[in-house]
Design an enzyme around this catalytic site. Structure first.
Site, PDB file in Angstrom:
ATOM      1  N   SER A  83       0.837  -1.313  -0.045  1.00  0.00           N
ATOM      2  CA  SER A  83      -0.020  -0.108   0.000  1.00  0.00           C
ATOM      3  C   SER A  83       0.829   1.380  -0.004  1.00  0.00           C
ATOM      4  O   SER A  83       1.992   1.157   0.706  1.00  0.00           O
ATOM      5  CB  SER A  83      -0.947  -0.141   1.433  1.00  0.00           C
ATOM      6  N   LYS A 122       1.975  -3.209   5.828  1.00  0.00           N
ATOM      7  CA  LYS A 122       1.839  -3.332   4.453  1.00  0.00           C
ATOM      8  C   LYS A 122       3.497  -2.987   3.886  1.00  0.00           C
ATOM      9  O   LYS A 122       4.063  -3.407   2.835  1.00  0.00           O
ATOM     10  CB  LYS A 122       1.216  -2.052   3.738  1.00  0.00           C
ATOM     11  N   TYR A 130      -1.462  -0.565   9.948  1.00  0.00           N
ATOM     12  CA  TYR A 130      -1.873  -0.846   8.545  1.00  0.00           C
ATOM     13  C   TYR A 130      -0.599  -0.667   7.627  1.00  0.00           C
ATOM     14  O   TYR A 130      -0.090  -1.411   7.014  1.00  0.00           O
ATOM     15  CB  TYR A 130      -2.927  -0.213   7.847  1.00  0.00           C
TER      16      TYR A 130
END
Length: 300
Positions: free
Chosen positions: A147, A164, A160
């Protein structure tokens, strides 16, 4: 001839959003698809069969070791082989770090990081066993999902983004380790309008503006699938260990960490010396990127 005639593909997190578009495009390109999701994957299977393709729904939890093995076995039982694994499943638990609890951290790490490791480990074990038995492994591929948050950072996504970023590093390392088995490993860092990005007001408004002025639906998750499908094909045999930014009609290579400006001396540094050294190194280095991958100074 389509890119994936006769090939078998697993797509995790494929009931909606980006994963759904991956599954549909693989089917259009001739692949037989295992549509994995904890949610209603049957709807995507119905779409694929309606277009004349073959697919099967699977509801195994990719972050569970035994369930991930069952997922790979589903491909073997239903279609007789496995050629491509697309690790796409993910969740969000966004929160500023000072308000984040350990359950939010663990949940994101489990789904993204462990949920990438477990299916990949089982898929690679299958391909390795075939190679050791003298059977030709027909262009095996792993495509992971990183991401922009993991590559460039994003406020409110320390869990997150960390997961990632780890997936990007996992991709680079695994590509080197699996090269001897002719298994390529690549990743994408996608941006699209999905259920996971619906709360990003500025991004949503920007995509609406682009569509209104150009007619191009730059935010559609369907824009992500073509690159993934190509990376999973025989044509991409020489591409491995790379992470690609992809959004709308834009594709770029995300360059990994590199050593920037530096100094060296042949003795141990005294902390008192570093005040005259480190600030200059930082001043000479490229600035960190903003969320789009551009140097922050350029985006102001």
């Amino acid at each position: 001839m389509a890119l994936h005639d006769g090939r078998v593909v697993i797509v995790t997190g494929a009931a909606g959003g980006i994963g759904r578009e991956h599954a549909l495009e693989f089917a259009r390109q001739g692949a037989q698809v295992v549509v994995n999701d904890l949610g209603p994957a049957e709807a995507v299977v119905e779409e694929i069969t309606a277009m004349g393709g073959r697919a099967v729904a699977n509801h195994d939890d990719v972050s569970d070791w035994d369930a991930a093995g069952s997922l790979v076995q589903t491909a073997l039982d239903e279609f007789g082989d496995l050629h491509v694994l697309v690790n796409n499943a993910g969740i969000l638990r966004d929160k500023m770090f000072v308000n984040m609890d350990v359950d939010m951290w663990d949940a994101v790490m489990k789904v993204h990081l462990r949920g990438t490791f477990c299916p990949t480990k089982h898929a690679v074990a299958h391909w390795r066993a075939k190679a050791k038995a003298g059977e030709r492994v027909h262009h095996p591929r792993v495509i992971n999902t990183s991401s922009p948050s993991g590559l460039y950072g994003n406020v409110g996504q320390s869990n997150y983004g960390a997961a990632k970023a780890a997936i990007a590093a996992f991709t680079v390392i695994l590509a080197d380790e699996l090269a001897r088995l002719d298994i390529t490993v690549n990743a994408i860092a996608p941006s699209a309008l999905t259920g996971m990005t619906a709360g990003l007001h500025d991004y949503v408004e920007k995509m609406k503006e682009i569509k209104a002025t150009t007619g191009f639906d730059a935010g559609s998750p369907a824009n992500i699938a073509p690159l993934v499908v190509w990376l999973a094909s025989e044509e991409a045999a020489d591409i491995t260990g790379r992470v690609f930014n992809v959004k709308g009609g834009a594709i770029s290579v995300a360059e990994t960490w590199t050593a920037g400006p530096g100094v060296e001396q042949w003795e141990r540094w005294d902390p008192a010396q570093l005040g005259a050294v480190v600030p200059k190194l930082v001043a000479d280095a490229r600035p960190n990127s903003d969320g789009s991958g551009k140097p922050r100074a350029e985006s102001r």
